[in-house]
Design a protein around this motif. Structure first.
Motif, PDB file in Angstrom:
ATOM      1  N   ASP A 159     -13.618 -19.138  53.472  1.00 47.63           N
ATOM      2  CA  ASP A 159     -13.802 -20.142  54.516  1.00 47.63           C
ATOM      3  C   ASP A 159     -12.475 -20.716  55.013  1.00 47.63           C
ATOM      4  O   ASP A 159     -12.464 -21.785  55.629  1.00 47.63           O
ATOM      5  CB  ASP A 159     -14.670 -21.302  53.990  1.00 47.63           C
ATOM      6  CG  ASP A 159     -15.986 -20.803  53.405  1.00 47.63           C
ATOM      7  OD1 ASP A 159     -16.552 -19.845  53.962  1.00 47.63           O
ATOM      8  OD2 ASP A 159     -16.445 -21.375  52.392  1.00 47.63           O
ATOM      9  N   LEU A 188     -11.752 -23.937  57.532  1.00 51.13           N
ATOM     10  CA  LEU A 188     -11.121 -25.125  56.963  1.00 51.13           C
ATOM     11  C   LEU A 188      -9.843 -25.493  57.710  1.00 51.13           C
ATOM     12  O   LEU A 188      -9.588 -26.682  57.975  1.00 51.13           O
ATOM     13  CB  LEU A 188     -10.805 -24.880  55.485  1.00 51.13           C
ATOM     14  CG  LEU A 188     -11.990 -24.892  54.516  1.00 51.13           C
ATOM     15  CD1 LEU A 188     -11.538 -24.470  53.126  1.00 51.13           C
ATOM     16  CD2 LEU A 188     -12.632 -26.268  54.471  1.00 51.13           C
ATOM     17  N   ARG A 193     -10.761 -27.218  60.922  1.00 48.77           N
ATOM     18  CA  ARG A 193     -11.206 -28.606  60.704  1.00 48.77           C
ATOM     19  C   ARG A 193     -10.022 -29.511  60.399  1.00 48.77           C
ATOM     20  O   ARG A 193      -9.977 -30.671  60.858  1.00 48.77           O
ATOM     21  CB  ARG A 193     -12.213 -28.648  59.543  1.00 48.77           C
ATOM     22  CG  ARG A 193     -13.507 -27.916  59.805  1.00 48.77           C
ATOM     23  CD  ARG A 193     -14.328 -28.608  60.896  1.00 48.77           C
ATOM     24  NE  ARG A 193     -14.669 -29.958  60.537  1.00 48.77           N
ATOM     25  CZ  ARG A 193     -15.755 -30.299  59.844  1.00 48.77           C
ATOM     26  NH1 ARG A 193     -16.605 -29.341  59.442  1.00 48.77           N
ATOM     27  NH2 ARG A 193     -16.021 -31.563  59.564  1.00 48.77           N
TER      28      ARG A 193
END
Length: 362
Positions: A184, A188, A191
């Motif tokens: 991920d 990440l 974000r």
């Protein structure tokens, strides 16, 4: 007209939210402190192996979980497990060397005396000025230092159960986090970029420099250090010196420091051979150190690291030493990363100040 309620002010809400974010972030960092090394190394390894993971992902038909598992297995087999095996071997060899010194089988005083006897009068005069010709005192200091080190090693070995438990827990945390960072990591990073209160261009520059420095430090410096350590240990093994694996590991560790490096180990040994009349061994070790070990740094560093870090050697040296002093062994990566972030942040600040209206967009 009814005056505005200060308890319902947007400014108060914004300040409360900022304080809440700050307090919760500090609390979260405190929770992570016991595993800070495992977390940092998971991040570093994920950044370094991100290109490899993308290739594995293409081979796995874009299945993220399978690709992350395959990449993690690859990292375990080719990097982590060999380093663990070498680490245990170095500890065992260090224990053997310490025991030989304590038993008198290995006497550094004889080597020191032979070097002193071979020195010219002016050289002995300089050493006498600094009280460095008393071989007995030097031998006693060295033996005391090695004895205390041996006691530390013995204590650690006696408490190997607790050390193994701590190591296993940290190792599991690192692997567990590394799997999710591989799977991920792209989401990440997006974000994180969205959460940083900076302009998009500034955020990309900061994160890009962070990734560049981590890759340059881990991929370049560690690979170069390992190669130099292997070459140095091989030279010591050929010369029949005791503990070649231990000295090779020490040269690899010192190779992480720019401008000094492995010469701090092989240099004094080469001088000893030259002073004691073993000219062939001294000249051979010197040639090997300068032409082979030294050229590894000069040839491979531009290829593996390049000029992406844009930091002078003196800053890298200071940042590495300071990072090791503050963060332990993890500091040889954290120090240069912090120094690079320092330079980028101030460059951004200077650039914004030179722009009209302080870089504020209307």
């Amino acid at each position: 007209m009814t005056p505005p309620d200060p308890l319902q002010s947007p400014t108060l809400e914004h300040k409360t939210l900022l304080w809440l974010v700050a307090v919760v972030t500090v609390a979260f960092v405190l929770i992570l402190l016991p595993f800070v090394g495992a977390v940092l190394w998971a991040i570093f390894i994920a950044i370094v192996f991100a290109p490899v993971h993308r290739r594995v992902q293409r081979q796995a038909n874009r299945r993220p979980t399978l690709a992350a598992l395959l990449t993690l297995l690859l990292i375990l087999l080719i990097v982590i497990l060999p380093l663990i095996m070498v680490g245990f071997s170095v500890v065992q060899e260090a224990s053997v060397v310490v025991q030989k010194v304590r038993s008198g089988e290995l006497q550094f005083g004889q080597y020191l005396q032979r070097m002193l006897d071979a020195l010219p009068p002016w050289g002995r005069a300089v050493l006498e000025r600094f009280d460095l010709v008393n071989v007995g005192a030097l031998q006693q200091r060295l033996t005391g230092l090695l004895t205390s080190s041996g006691q530390i090693i013995t204590t650690r070995l006696l408490g190997i159960g607790q050390i193994t438990l701590d190591f296993v827990i940290a190792f599991f945390v690192m692997l567990y986090l590394l799997f999710f960072l591989l799977r991920d990591g792209a989401r990440l990073s997006e974000r994180i970029a969205e959460a940083i209160p900076l302009q998009e261009q500034q955020t990309h520059r900061l994160l890009g420099q962070f990734v560049t420095v981590v890759r340059a430090t881990v991929k370049g410096n560690i690979v170069i250090a390992l190669i130099q350590g292997v070459l140095g240990g091989l030279a010591f093994w050929v010369l029949g010196l005791p503990g070649p694996l231990l000295w090779g590991a020490l040269m690899a560790l010192l190779s992480l420091l720019p401008a000094v490096g492995a010469a701090l180990v092989w240099g004094p040994v080469a001088l000893y051979f030259l002073f004691t009349g073993e000219i062939v061994a001294g000249l051979g070790l010197t040639a090997w150190g300068v032409l082979v070990i030294g050229l590894v740094d000069n040839l491979l560093r531009p290829i593996l690291v390049g000029k992406d870090t844009r930091m002078p050697d003196y800053l890298v040296l200071i940042a590495t030493l300071g990072g090791i002093a503050v963060f332990g062994l993890n500091g040889f990566v954290i120090g240069p990363v912090i120094a690079a972030m320092f330079l980028v942040a101030w460059n951004l600040f200077t650039t914004i100040r030179k722009q009209p209206n302080g870089g504020v967009q209307g």
